[in-house]
Design a protein around this motif. Structure first.
Motif, short mmCIF file in Angstrom:
data_model
loop_
_atom_site.label_atom_id
_atom_site.label_comp_id
_atom_site.label_asym_id
_atom_site.label_seq_id
_atom_site.Cartn_x
_atom_site.Cartn_y
_atom_site.Cartn_z
N GLU A 240 0.87 -1.16 0.00
CA GLU A 240 0.00 0.00 0.00
C GLU A 240 0.91 1.22 0.00
O GLU A 240 1.97 1.20 0.65
N THR B 38 -5.70 -3.79 2.43
CA THR B 38 -4.69 -4.00 3.47
C THR B 38 -3.64 -4.88 2.80
O THR B 38 -3.99 -5.81 2.06
N VAL C 16 -6.21 -6.79 10.99
CA VAL C 16 -5.95 -7.95 10.15
C VAL C 16 -5.53 -9.09 11.06
O VAL C 16 -4.57 -8.96 11.82
N ILE D 7 -5.14 3.90 6.27
CA ILE D 7 -4.04 4.19 7.19
C ILE D 7 -3.99 5.68 7.48
O ILE D 7 -3.99 6.50 6.55
N SER E 18 3.92 -8.90 7.58
CA SER E 18 3.37 -7.61 7.17
C SER E 18 3.79 -6.55 8.18
O SER E 18 4.01 -6.84 9.35
N ARG F 154 2.31 -4.51 12.62
CA ARG F 154 1.16 -4.95 11.82
C ARG F 154 -0.09 -4.17 12.19
O ARG F 154 -0.26 -3.74 13.33
N ARG F 155 -1.00 -4.04 11.23
CA ARG F 155 -2.31 -3.43 11.52
C ARG F 155 -3.05 -4.28 12.54
O ARG F 155 -2.95 -5.50 12.56
N GLU G 152 2.78 0.42 3.64
CA GLU G 152 2.54 -0.92 4.21
C GLU G 152 3.02 -1.95 3.20
O GLU G 152 2.86 -1.76 2.00
N HIS H 230 -6.58 3.14 1.57
CA HIS H 230 -5.86 2.13 2.35
C HIS H 230 -6.20 2.14 3.84
O HIS H 230 -5.82 1.23 4.57
#
Length: 235
Positions: free
Chosen positions: A18, A158, A221, A65, A48, A217-218, A31, A63
């Motif tokens: 991303e 993502t 997810v 973010i 990730s 990481r997010r 990302e 995205h």
């Protein structure tokens, strides 16, 4: 910079990035995700992280973010060595893989590394061949192709969600080719694996500031099988 040649292809690295915009020259990766598959398409692990773009985060409406999410996220230089290790000896797979490669090449160039000519396979091109003579999913987008082939839902835009879905599409197309007795696509996969074994990669240990950063990481997810020896944080 010293270089390394892998004696045997290790499999596939399914990638997605991303970014803060559409130009790999003017915009930055925010990302990145990699799903590792072995030569038989068995899952080996995934990685990730959010990446600090050192500037505006770009289209949050795409995205998802925001700048506030990036607290503690590494800069690309902090993950470059480990990322190189994940990609080495593998075929690069992506949905419109040329775009992902362009952004990765630009980021590596910013830390003084020339990304080698890694063999690639593109699931968008594979989808175009799969749907030839039939109704084509809208724009051959990842979401449209996944929906047409019954790949279950995932968090779109993502990096990890898209990389997992691309890996599922790739497995579908390769298995489909094998089921009908091989053919040009099956030969292309074998050829790319052979090429991957001969690619000369820069020595990651020679990277400036190659110490491994904490990868973030997010939080939206779900975690899968992490790549060994990669430290993971949470967003």
């Amino acid at each position: 910079m010293p270089s390394v040649v892998v004696e045997a292809a290790r499999g596939f690295a399914v990638v997605d990035v991303e970014a803060t915009g559409s130009s790999s020259r003017r915009h930055r990766v925010v990302e990145v995700a990699v799903v590792l598959l072995d030569r038989e398409l068995g899952a080996e692990g995934e990685f990730s992280t959010l990446v600090d773009p050192q500037g505006p985060v770009g289209p949050t409406h795409i995205h998802g973010i925001e700048a506030a999410h990036l607290g503690g996220a590494p800069r690309f230089a902090g993950i470059a060595a480990r990322l190189m290790g994940l990609l080495r000896g593998r075929v690069l797979v992506g949905h419109n893989v040329g775009c992902d490669r362009a952004f990765l090449a630009a980021e590596f160039a910013r830390v003084g590394v020339r990304l080698p000519a890694v063999p690639e396979l593109c699931t968008m091109r594979m989808a175009a061949e799969h749907f030839a003579g039939a109704p084509v999913p809208y724009g051959l987008s990842l979401h449209a192709c996944a929906r047409a082939l019954g790949v279950p839902g995932w968090p779109p835009h993502t990096a990890l969600g898209d990389a997992r879905t691309t890996a599922a599409l790739f497995g579908h197309f390769v298995s489909e080719t094998a089921t009908v007795g091989g053919g040009p696509e099956s030969a292309a996969v074998a050829e790319r694996l052979s090429q991957a074994a001969g690619v000369r990669w820069p020595d990651a240990g020679a990277l400036p500031g190659s110490a491994d950063a904490l990868w973030k990481r997010r939080s939206n997810v779900s975690a899968g099988q992490s790549v060994p020896n990669v430290r993971c944080g949470g967003a």
